[in-house]
Design an enzyme around this catalytic site. Structure first.
Site, PDB file in Angstrom:
ATOM      1  N   GLU A 106      -7.135   4.894  -8.682  1.00  0.00           N
ATOM      2  CA  GLU A 106      -8.154   4.528  -7.695  1.00  0.00           C
ATOM      3  C   GLU A 106      -8.939   5.756  -7.235  1.00  0.00           C
ATOM      4  O   GLU A 106     -10.126   5.689  -6.929  1.00  0.00           O
ATOM      5  CB  GLU A 106      -7.457   3.855  -6.503  1.00  0.00           C
ATOM      6  CG  GLU A 106      -8.353   2.972  -5.675  1.00  0.00           C
ATOM      7  CD  GLU A 106      -8.301   3.315  -4.210  1.00  0.00           C
ATOM      8  OE1 GLU A 106      -8.985   4.280  -3.833  1.00  0.00           O
ATOM      9  OE2 GLU A 106      -7.601   2.615  -3.461  1.00  0.00           O
ATOM     10  N   ARG A 117     -12.183  -2.781  -4.924  1.00  0.00           N
ATOM     11  CA  ARG A 117     -12.316  -1.323  -5.044  1.00  0.00           C
ATOM     12  C   ARG A 117     -13.371  -0.935  -6.097  1.00  0.00           C
ATOM     13  O   ARG A 117     -13.235   0.094  -6.769  1.00  0.00           O
ATOM     14  CB  ARG A 117     -10.967  -0.669  -5.406  1.00  0.00           C
ATOM     15  CG  ARG A 117      -9.886  -0.831  -4.359  1.00  0.00           C
ATOM     16  CD  ARG A 117     -10.238  -0.041  -3.103  1.00  0.00           C
ATOM     17  NE  ARG A 117      -9.084   0.096  -2.238  1.00  0.00           N
ATOM     18  CZ  ARG A 117      -8.684  -0.837  -1.368  1.00  0.00           C
ATOM     19  NH1 ARG A 117      -9.369  -1.956  -1.230  1.00  0.00           N
ATOM     20  NH2 ARG A 117      -7.622  -0.639  -0.617  1.00  0.00           N
ATOM     21  N   SER A 166      -4.101   5.200  -1.279  1.00  0.00           N
ATOM     22  CA  SER A 166      -3.567   4.608  -2.517  1.00  0.00           C
ATOM     23  C   SER A 166      -4.083   5.390  -3.713  1.00  0.00           C
ATOM     24  O   SER A 166      -5.292   5.541  -3.876  1.00  0.00           O
ATOM     25  CB  SER A 166      -4.036   3.167  -2.657  1.00  0.00           C
ATOM     26  OG  SER A 166      -3.636   2.414  -1.550  1.00  0.00           O
TER      27      SER A 166
HETATM   28  N1  EPU Z   1       5.458  -2.437  -1.414  1.00  0.00           N
HETATM   29  C1  EPU Z   1       6.707  -2.053  -1.839  1.00  0.00           C
HETATM   30  N2  EPU Z   1       6.986  -0.720  -1.882  1.00  0.00           N
HETATM   31  C2  EPU Z   1       6.095   0.224  -1.521  1.00  0.00           C
HETATM   32  C3  EPU Z   1       4.810  -0.176  -1.098  1.00  0.00           C
HETATM   33  C4  EPU Z   1       4.511  -1.523  -1.054  1.00  0.00           C
HETATM   34  O1  EPU Z   1       7.557  -2.876  -2.176  1.00  0.00           O
HETATM   35  O2  EPU Z   1       6.452   1.400  -1.583  1.00  0.00           O
HETATM   36  C5  EPU Z   1       5.164  -3.870  -1.305  1.00  0.00           C
HETATM   37  C6  EPU Z   1       5.105  -4.302   0.167  1.00  0.00           C
HETATM   38  O3  EPU Z   1       6.368  -4.649   0.645  1.00  0.00           O
HETATM   39  C7  EPU Z   1       4.190  -5.500   0.106  1.00  0.00           C
HETATM   40  C8  EPU Z   1       3.225  -5.121  -1.006  1.00  0.00           C
HETATM   41  O4  EPU Z   1       3.869  -4.129  -1.795  1.00  0.00           O
HETATM   42  O5  EPU Z   1       4.892  -6.647  -0.284  1.00  0.00           O
HETATM   43  C9  EPU Z   1       1.886  -4.664  -0.500  1.00  0.00           C
HETATM   44  O6  EPU Z   1       2.062  -3.498   0.298  1.00  0.00           O
HETATM   45  P1  EPU Z   1       1.007  -3.052   1.449  1.00  0.00           P
HETATM   46  O7  EPU Z   1       0.726  -4.206   2.341  1.00  0.00           O
HETATM   47  O8  EPU Z   1       1.528  -1.804   2.049  1.00  0.00           O
HETATM   48  O9  EPU Z   1      -0.345  -2.802   0.706  1.00  0.00           O
HETATM   49  P2  EPU Z   1      -0.709  -2.228  -0.733  1.00  0.00           P
HETATM   50  O10 EPU Z   1      -1.064  -3.374  -1.622  1.00  0.00           O
HETATM   51  O11 EPU Z   1       0.318  -1.284  -1.230  1.00  0.00           O
HETATM   52  C10 EPU Z   1      -3.265  -2.143  -0.203  1.00  0.00           C
HETATM   53  C11 EPU Z   1      -4.394  -1.158  -0.249  1.00  0.00           C
HETATM   54  C12 EPU Z   1      -4.310  -0.194   0.923  1.00  0.00           C
HETATM   55  C13 EPU Z   1      -4.357  -0.998   2.208  1.00  0.00           C
HETATM   56  C14 EPU Z   1      -3.214  -1.999   2.209  1.00  0.00           C
HETATM   57  C15 EPU Z   1      -3.266  -2.930   3.391  1.00  0.00           C
HETATM   58  C16 EPU Z   1      -4.951  -0.912  -2.593  1.00  0.00           C
HETATM   59  C17 EPU Z   1      -4.973  -0.017  -3.788  1.00  0.00           C
HETATM   60  N3  EPU Z   1      -4.380  -0.422  -1.504  1.00  0.00           N
HETATM   61  O12 EPU Z   1      -2.056  -1.413  -0.392  1.00  0.00           O
HETATM   62  O13 EPU Z   1      -5.455   0.648   0.861  1.00  0.00           O
HETATM   63  O14 EPU Z   1      -4.266  -0.151   3.353  1.00  0.00           O
HETATM   64  O15 EPU Z   1      -3.301  -2.842   1.022  1.00  0.00           O
HETATM   65  O16 EPU Z   1      -4.298  -3.833   3.225  1.00  0.00           O
HETATM   66  O17 EPU Z   1      -5.468  -2.019  -2.671  1.00  0.00           O
HETATM   67  C18 EPU Z   1      -6.283   2.728   0.050  1.00  0.00           C
HETATM   68  O18 EPU Z   1      -7.047   2.064  -0.663  1.00  0.00           O
HETATM   69  O19 EPU Z   1      -6.286   3.976   0.041  1.00  0.00           O
HETATM   70  C19 EPU Z   1      -5.322   2.027   0.898  1.00  0.00           C
HETATM   71  C20 EPU Z   1      -4.418   2.671   1.630  1.00  0.00           C
END
Ligand code: EPU
Length: 346
Positions: free
Chosen positions: A342, A171, A245
């Protein structure tokens, strides 16, 4: 480049409500739409807006507006997608900065050109994509990025940036650091793959494909799986204001990571390429701290993805920002981790 006889029309006191996905109603002192780079150059050469800051706006999907914007807001609308080169394995595709990101993804999917299908449905424009090296489901734009052309706002010359010059990180890019405020990105070119190499290992993609009985997924299958996952977790900005995010996933040093993993055995974590640091999902931390589904007035934390702050209707930018500060404080107190925002706060 088309010749432009007069600079584009500049409007005054324009509501930015239609131009930001958080749905915040503040006004721009001046507002102009730019369909060709030459129009912006013309505007600058005429010199009428030299006294005021220029704020470039793409899809307004990574932005939290907290007050009226005392600037010339320049809405980037340079359009067009074209193939600029091709060999047996790859095709180089150039898109104008104002192209809607998902339209470019869909163009690639339609041609069965691989590389950006995991980035389906990310809101925003092509020009904004390199600023923060957009990423999702195991893919970042740096993986297919070839070069971009940007206007140097001091010399008013167009400069070419290859991947190294963009200094991409998680990012992150040069344009958020040393290059901040110094360039207007005009177009971005990608090297796409003619042979599908689906990346299905991240999260639920494989599960969604298996459920549909797809064994050898096409580019379109992967795109559709990503769309289904995103739609199940992330709020549609047309229905509930948000900027995806709100925070970055934090990385911490190995010793501190080990302490956290001992203390919270279920905590998800990921290695950081090229480092011993460990990345933790901020969404998990925020959920554990009890914020998921929280609502105060019209500002809230999305009930299905705690990393996403939402505007249920009439929240103003300061209310969302205050909520984000409260969340940051609580994560620091509970886990000793300082979350980084972010979204760009203006
Ligand atoms: N999780 C939780 N609770 C929540 C959300 C997530 O426990 O409320 C856990 C999930 O179970 C999982 C982990 O956190 O084990 C990761 O969750 P997820 O795969 O939903 O992805 P994220 O790390 O929360 C990132 C990006 C997203 C992108 C997703 C999928 C960042 C800041 N965000 O989110 O990007 O869509 O991975 O690759 O890196 C964005 O940048 O606006 C965005 C939506």
């Amino acid at each position: 480049m088309p010749s432009v006889k007069s600079a584009p029309r500049v409007f005054e006191h324009v509501s930015l409500l239609p131009y930001n996905t958080f749905g915040i109603d503040v006004a721009a002192r001046y507002f102009v739409e730019i369909n060709h780079l030459q129009e912006y150059i013309q505007l600058v050469e005429e010199g009428n807006y030299a006294h005021i800051k220029h704020l470039f706006l793409g899809g307004g999907s990574n932005l939290l507006l907290t007050q009226d914007v005392n600037a010339l807001v320049v809405k980037i609308q340079m359009n067009g997608i074209e193939v600029i080169d091709e060999d047996a394995d790859h095709v180089w595709v150039k898109a104008g900065a104002g192209v809607v990101w998902h339209d470019l993804v869909w163009y690639a999917v339609d041609h069965q050109w691989a590389g950006i299908e995991n980035l389906s449905l990310i809101p925003g424009t092509v020009g904004a994509a390199p600023m923060q090296n957009i990423g999702a489901y195991g893919v970042e734009i740096k993986d297919t990025f070839d070069h971009l052309d940007a206007l140097n706002l001091v010399t008013m010359e167009v400069e070419r940036f290859d991947s190294a010059r963009c200094e991409f990180g998680y990012r992150e890019s040069y344009f958020k650091h040393a290059g901040k405020g110094k360039y207007l990105i005009a177009s971005v070119s990608f090297r796409l793959n003619k042979k599908a190499q689906p990346q299905t290992s991240y999260g639920a993609i494989q599960a969604v494909l298996s459920e549909k009985g797809v064994n050898l997924p096409s580019i379109r299958d992967v795109a559709e799986a990503v769309i289904a996952i995103r739609e199940s977790k992330l709020p549609n900005p047309k229905e509930i204001g948000n900027s995806g995010s709100f925070f970055k996933n934090p990385t911490v040093s190995e010793p501190i990571a080990n302490q956290l993993i001992d203390q919270y055995p279920g905590i998800p974590h990921y290695p950081v390429v090229g480092s011993t640091d460990v990345k933790f999902p901020a969404g998990w931390l925020i959920e554990q701290a009890g914020w998921k589904g929280y609502r105060s007035g019209d500002a809230g934390v999305h009930a299905k993805q705690a990393l996403v702050l939402v505007n249920y209707g009439k929240a103003n930018g300061s209310e969302i920002q205050d909520l984000s500060e409260r969340i940051k404080k609580s994560i620091l107190e509970k886990f000793g981790i300082a979350l980084e925002t972010e979204v760009n706060i203006v």
